[in-house]
Scaffold this motif. Structure first.
Motif, short mmCIF file in Angstrom:
data_model
loop_
_atom_site.label_atom_id
_atom_site.label_comp_id
_atom_site.label_asym_id
_atom_site.label_seq_id
_atom_site.Cartn_x
_atom_site.Cartn_y
_atom_site.Cartn_z
N HIS A 1 0.81 -1.21 0.00
CA HIS A 1 0.00 0.00 0.00
C HIS A 1 0.85 1.27 0.00
O HIS A 1 0.51 2.24 -0.65
N THR A 2 1.90 1.30 0.79
CA THR A 2 2.61 2.54 1.09
C THR A 2 4.09 2.42 0.73
O THR A 2 4.61 1.31 0.55
N PRO A 3 4.81 3.57 0.65
CA PRO A 3 6.24 3.50 0.31
C PRO A 3 7.04 2.60 1.25
O PRO A 3 7.86 1.80 0.79
N ASN A 4 6.81 2.72 2.57
CA ASN A 4 7.63 1.94 3.50
C ASN A 4 7.34 0.45 3.44
O ASN A 4 8.20 -0.36 3.80
N HIS A 5 6.14 0.08 2.98
CA HIS A 5 5.82 -1.35 2.87
C HIS A 5 6.81 -2.08 1.94
O HIS A 5 7.10 -3.27 2.13
#
Length: 560
Positions: free
Chosen positions: A145-149
């Motif tokens: 979902h997100t950049p850090n994922h």
């Protein structure tokens, strides 16, 4: 070269704190499993017990009670794993959420392979392996979902490959890394979040860089730690006003959990400035001690002796990628923020920076948590800068907002059925087909200037055109007292005259203005919030300083 000696006092302190945490886990296993636990909590509890049970100085070393409890937890975790190899939580069949658990699982598996692991624990390895092998394929093929994922998922794949080699896992990590690390030259990740730096990006990139020999990833982590160090505040927290994630409004975010990250890179790179951060953190109890113990057991160099600490001098740090500046001098610090995403996107959303706080000030324990500019202008909410500049020692924040009155629809676009497109005006939506209507626009242009001097801040606000009712909201941290104010009709306080003071112990912040406007206005969050009966109002002791009819004010903040 890193010092090869062991910091025995630090290691003993970590072990003692980890034992205390493990005893809490043992006492809470029944309650944890009787509820509806998150899979990450179950695996974390098992990791805590195993870390202590394989550490010979621990009171729980080779403990049969710890082994039985860890086995119960791992068996329960296996039952939580879906037939697709993934774990469900709020996000169903989630590869990134599963990756968090698998990262802990792989470290726990590695602890069981240490020479100090007692025989009572070794059967756990097979149970953990079964969970890991079932998850490997779905994690390799899964999305995020997100950049850090991307980095959490890649770290899990790198750890899985370390124990159960599979070139397909490494190739998938390569695909994610080929997108480039989302970090600016000034050390800010794209999400600007200390929370995600701490819990996701930094530990994940450290693991990938170490396991897959990608030293450039370790360089990126080091840059982010430099940014964390530069935005650390006198109260033991890290600045979050610029964040694009939950921590932009979640209250103070502590520096203490960064202990092992600063320690790792202080030792590995001989960084005396990082060692100074470690010493400051260790003035407080160790946070996440069982995780710290596990890290040390898997990499004993982390228990090494730190380089000689180098205390920072007075410093001004500017992060243009986030529109943020932090100026520190001993126990006084000032934050200036002009980097919200609101102007570019026009709405409040998770993943966007929208905090209207543009100034903060610390004088020891006396904290001015927030300065905001609220105004009554077409319900468009508080000032949020759309430009951030530094010029000759001044921080300049500017914003232009506009609202319109719409004229009748031109003949070419009229509809007999009256059904016009539902469109967004930038502040509300209506079936008016705004794009094709002539408009009469009214704009409000605001400039805020901040000059940081020795133990003082000079703030100037100028808005045009005049006749807009505006108020500066100063929110001081709970626990202190205000002098020179009286209760305001709309809540909070207002100045009795042109100066007032906030005091906590021996520390004061004195506020004075050149002229006061007509009292009575409070904070208005804007229609983004009020149409849902919501607010983003600041907490604490709030003082409302009305701006004169001239729509300009000069304010001085002194650390006394």
């Amino acid at each position: 070269m890193p010092d090869s000696r062991t910091d025995t006092a630090f290691l003993a302190a970590v072990g003692e704190a980890a034992d205390a945490r493990a005893r809490e886990v043992l006492a809470g296993v029944d309650g944890l499993l009787a509820g509806a636990p998150h899979h990450r909590a179950v695996m974390s509890a098992a990791k805590t017990l195993v870390a202590c049970a394989v550490h010979p100085p621990s009171a729980l070393y080779a403990s049969e009670e710890a082994a039985r409890a860890a086995s119960r937890l791992v068996d329960f975790l296996a039952g939580m794993q879906g037939s697709n190899g993934l774990f469900d939580s709020e996000n169903l069949a989630s590869p990134p959420d599963t990756a968090f658990t698998i990262n802990d699982l792989c470290d726990t598996y590695a602890l069981l392979r240490l020479d100090t692991a007692p025989a009572t624990l070794r059967p756990l390895a097979a149970a953990l392996e079964a969970i890991a092998v079932a998850a490997a394929g779905p994690l390799r093929l899964g999305g995020v979902h997100t950049p850090n994922h991307r980095w959490e998922l890649s770290a899990a794949l790198a750890r899985l490959n370390a124990h159960w080699p599979d070139e397909r896992l490494v190739a998938r990590v390569g695909e994610w890394l080929a997108e480039g690390i989302d970090i600016a030259p000034d050390g800010m990740y794209s999400e600007r979040s200390p929370n995600y730096s701490l819990h996701v990006s930094n530990p994940s990139l450290t693991a990938i860089g170490t396991l897959l020999d990608r030293p450039e990833l370790l360089d990126a982590v080091c840059r982010n730690l430099e940014a964390i160090q530069a935005t650390a505040l006198p109260d033991g927290t890290v600045e979050t006003v610029h964040s694009r994630r939950q921590d932009q409004r979640g209250g103070p975010f502590p520096l203490a959990p960064f202990l092992m990250q600063f320690r790792r890179y202080a030792i590995a790179r001989g960084r005396g400035d990082f060692a100074d951060v470690v010493h400051r953190i260790l003035a407080s109890p160790i946070v996440y001690p069982a995780d710290a113990l596990a890290e040390i057991l898997l990499d004993p160099t982390l228990a090494g002796v730190l380089p000689e600490p180098e205390a920072p001098k007075a410093v001004e740090s500017v992060f243009f990628s986030a529109g943020l500046a932090v100026v520190r001098d001993g126990d006084v610090a000032v934050t200036v923020f002009g980097g919200t995403d609101y102007a570019g996107h026009g709405w409040i959303r998770s993943g966007l920076s929208s905090n209207p706080t543009f100034l903060r000030m610390f004088n020891g324990g006396a904290v001015l948590d927030s300065v905001r500019l609220s105004r009554d202008f077409f319900g468009m909410g508080p000032f949020r800068a759309d430009d951030f500049e530094v010029d000759a020692g001044r921080f300049i924040l500017t914003e232009r907002v506009a609202a319109a009155y719409y004229q009748p629809m031109p003949a070419a676009y009229r509809r007999d059925d009256g059904e016009y497109a539902l469109a967004d005006d930038g502040r509300f939506s209506a079936s008016m087909d705004f794009a094709h209507r002539p408009r009469d626009e009214f704009a409000l242009e605001t400039e805020v200037q901040v000059v940081v001097g020795e133990r003082e801040v000079r703030l100037g606000v100028v808005s045009a055109p005049g006749s807009v009712r505006q108020v500066l909201e100063l929110s001081f941290r709970d626990g202190g007292s205000l002098e020179g104010v009286r209760p305001a009709k709309e809540g909070g306080f207002e100045p009795v005259d042109a100066s007032f003071t906030y005091r906590l112990g021996d520390n004061r912040i004195k506020v004075s203005v050149d002229e006061l406007g007509r009292p009575g206005a409070g904070y208005h969050p804007g229609e983004d919030y009020t149409h849902l009966s919501g607010t983003d109002a600041a907490q604490g002791l709030r003082v409302y300083v009305p701006i004169p009819a001239s729509d300009r004010i000069a304010m001085r903040l002194q650390a006394a």
